[in-house]
Design a protein around this motif. Structure first.
Motif, mmCIF file in Angstrom:
data_model
loop_
_atom_site.group_PDB
_atom_site.id
_atom_site.type_symbol
_atom_site.label_atom_id
_atom_site.label_comp_id
_atom_site.label_asym_id
_atom_site.label_seq_id
_atom_site.Cartn_x
_atom_site.Cartn_y
_atom_site.Cartn_z
ATOM 1 N N GLY A 1 0.800 -1.147 -0.046
ATOM 2 C CA GLY A 1 -0.071 -0.055 0.021
ATOM 3 C C GLY A 1 0.872 1.026 0.018
ATOM 4 O O GLY A 1 2.221 1.254 0.175
ATOM 5 N N LEU A 2 0.203 2.437 -0.089
ATOM 6 C CA LEU A 2 0.796 3.639 -0.137
ATOM 7 C C LEU A 2 1.605 4.070 1.070
ATOM 8 O O LEU A 2 2.708 4.762 0.881
ATOM 9 C CB LEU A 2 -0.167 4.730 -0.449
ATOM 10 N N SER A 3 1.409 3.283 2.172
ATOM 11 C CA SER A 3 2.219 3.546 3.435
ATOM 12 C C SER A 3 3.359 3.335 3.241
ATOM 13 O O SER A 3 4.633 3.559 3.998
ATOM 14 C CB SER A 3 1.503 2.947 4.508
ATOM 15 N N MET A 4 3.754 2.144 2.439
ATOM 16 C CA MET A 4 4.921 1.586 1.882
ATOM 17 C C MET A 4 5.966 2.423 0.982
ATOM 18 O O MET A 4 7.178 2.176 1.219
ATOM 19 C CB MET A 4 4.974 0.229 1.371
ATOM 20 N N ALA A 5 5.343 3.648 0.755
ATOM 21 C CA ALA A 5 6.136 4.551 0.218
ATOM 22 C C ALA A 5 7.246 5.297 0.877
ATOM 23 O O ALA A 5 8.153 5.611 0.420
ATOM 24 C CB ALA A 5 5.274 5.794 -0.349
ATOM 25 N N HIS A 6 6.779 5.253 2.141
ATOM 26 C CA HIS A 6 7.752 5.570 3.204
ATOM 27 C C HIS A 6 9.231 4.859 2.917
ATOM 28 O O HIS A 6 10.238 5.479 3.014
ATOM 29 C CB HIS A 6 7.428 5.642 4.645
ATOM 30 N N TRP A 7 8.917 3.777 3.022
ATOM 31 C CA TRP A 7 10.198 2.722 3.015
ATOM 32 C C TRP A 7 10.683 2.639 1.715
ATOM 33 O O TRP A 7 12.019 2.402 1.458
ATOM 34 C CB TRP A 7 9.834 1.310 3.415
ATOM 35 N N LEU A 8 9.864 2.904 0.586
ATOM 36 C CA LEU A 8 10.568 3.029 -0.731
ATOM 37 C C LEU A 8 11.591 4.416 -1.030
ATOM 38 O O LEU A 8 12.358 4.380 -1.600
ATOM 39 C CB LEU A 8 9.664 3.228 -1.884
ATOM 40 N N GLU A 9 10.884 5.381 -0.153
ATOM 41 C CA GLU A 9 11.758 6.641 -0.257
ATOM 42 C C GLU A 9 12.941 6.365 0.511
ATOM 43 O O GLU A 9 14.117 7.067 0.077
ATOM 44 C CB GLU A 9 10.759 7.709 0.050
ATOM 45 N N GLY A 10 13.088 5.779 1.609
ATOM 46 C CA GLY A 10 14.201 5.278 2.149
ATOM 47 C C GLY A 10 15.258 4.341 1.482
ATOM 48 O O GLY A 10 16.341 4.528 1.402
ATOM 49 N N LEU A 11 14.531 3.510 0.580
ATOM 50 C CA LEU A 11 15.377 2.855 -0.251
ATOM 51 C C LEU A 11 16.080 3.815 -1.466
ATOM 52 O O LEU A 11 17.197 3.589 -1.800
ATOM 53 C CB LEU A 11 14.613 1.677 -1.124
ATOM 54 N N GLY A 12 15.285 4.606 -1.765
ATOM 55 C CA GLY A 12 15.720 5.578 -2.751
ATOM 56 C C GLY A 12 17.083 6.196 -2.087
ATOM 57 O O GLY A 12 18.078 6.865 -2.849
ATOM 58 N N LEU A 13 17.044 6.584 -0.801
ATOM 59 C CA LEU A 13 17.970 7.462 0.014
ATOM 60 C C LEU A 13 19.171 6.542 -0.096
ATOM 61 O O LEU A 13 20.278 6.975 -0.178
ATOM 62 C CB LEU A 13 17.285 7.826 1.230
ATOM 63 N N ILE A 14 19.086 5.250 0.313
ATOM 64 C CA ILE A 14 20.169 4.497 0.273
ATOM 65 C C ILE A 14 20.654 4.339 -1.009
ATOM 66 O O ILE A 14 22.033 4.492 -1.010
ATOM 67 C CB ILE A 14 19.610 2.900 0.853
ATOM 68 N N ASN A 15 19.843 4.372 -2.087
ATOM 69 C CA ASN A 15 20.424 4.156 -3.362
ATOM 70 C C ASN A 15 21.443 5.358 -3.738
ATOM 71 O O ASN A 15 22.618 5.278 -4.155
ATOM 72 C CB ASN A 15 19.402 4.060 -4.367
#
Lengths: 208, 208
Positions: free
Chosen positions: B176-190
């Protein structure tokens, strides 16, 4: 000779233990039930088994236990950890939904474990984005596993990175311990995708 | 014929535009400066160029602009978005440190964009973990890019997944869209790893 202690005897202990054998590190395996530690050492064909509470022989100490059990072990060893590299591999995931973590939004499991440890304990978050199965072999489709690490102490990360490389894997430093929040999110993403697909044998790899 | 609108004319607009051409989708490119949109369309050899504010022709609308600019565009189009799939690709990263995000810890850029949009707008977080360079080719070392997606509307995710597949990439639904928090964290890691290594050509791939 370089040395590592793995606390726990489950799937992740098996995976990291197998990598320790591949790295030719002196391996100590501790579990609340010393018989389980001995069984894992026998399965791996290496390792000195013992019970949680025994003196730590590894310069690296891996908490291969559920997040909920980690802080108690850290409190038990307390000052004995201050010359160690303490590796938190836990994923404080809500396993009923795979949609969130069980720690507050402004912290991480790794930071909570660091708070439970004596000041100055060198905590490194790592191995929470690698599943146990692929760790046993160390590679998938000919690609070695990437081990993402976060921590505030560069020497501690260098010590762990040396183990990771000796184990045939690739260490990737993602930053300070506050980045553990995002590594735990990546662990959550990894598990959410695995739970949806039923494939717990995948690795996350930086290619190119 | 399937259709996509890309708002922006920077590197990510180029990458997603190149994938739209590969997918043989009708492509619309809009920028505040219509000349920049026209230049990108000419470079891609396809696409109808226009200015932000023009009617949206794509069933998928990609916000290929900085996070800070996204909400204003969403407010501008407002109700015109309610039959679209609105794709947020932004990384609200603190670019001075690559150690954190600029949004509060209890939300994500995608959820903030969804708040700025009319109720019911179908927002999907995607393409924030893929760098612009690899998107142009669609693969690295023979492996197609994985496009991680999060959103609350399954039909919207299916529409975007169809585009991703037509573009030769692999969609992976992380929840769900709440997982965007973690995708943005993965973007940060990347980005943190890329900034440290100087290699902005890597992809994050699930192997096995």
């Amino acid at each position: 000779m370089s040395s590592i202690t793995v606390i726990g005897s489950g799937n992740m202990a098996r995976g990291i233990g197998a990598r320790a054998v591949a790295a030719d590190y002196d391996l100590q395996i501790l579990d609340r039930d010393a018989n389980k530690a001995a069984a894992l050492a026998e399965e791996l064909g290496a390792g000195e088994a013992g019970a949680v509470g025994d003196a730590l022989t590894g310069e690296i100490v891996v908490l291969a236990v559920p997040f909920e059990a980690a802080s108690e072990i850290v409190s038990l060893y307390a000052g004995a950890l201050d010359r160690k590299v303490l590796v938190d591999i836990t994923n404080p995931v809500d396993f009923s939904t795979f949609a969130g973590l069980t720690v507050p939004v402004d912290t991480s499991g790794a930071q909570e474990i660091a708070k439970a440890a004596p000041t100055g304990t060198r905590v490194v978050k790592a191995f929470n984005t690698t599943f146990a199965g692929p760790l046993v072999n160390g590679e998938v489709d000919g690609e070695v596993l990437d081990v993402l690490m976060a921590g505030d102490d560069d020497d501690a990360k260098a010590t762990l990175a040396a183990f990771v490389e000796a184990a045939g894997l690739r260490p990737i430093d993602v930053g300070g311990l506050s980045m553990a929040h995002w590594l735990e999110g990546l662990g959550l993403i990894n598990m959410a995708v695995a739970a949806e697909s039923g494939n717990w044998g995948r690795i996350i790899k930086f290619l190119g």
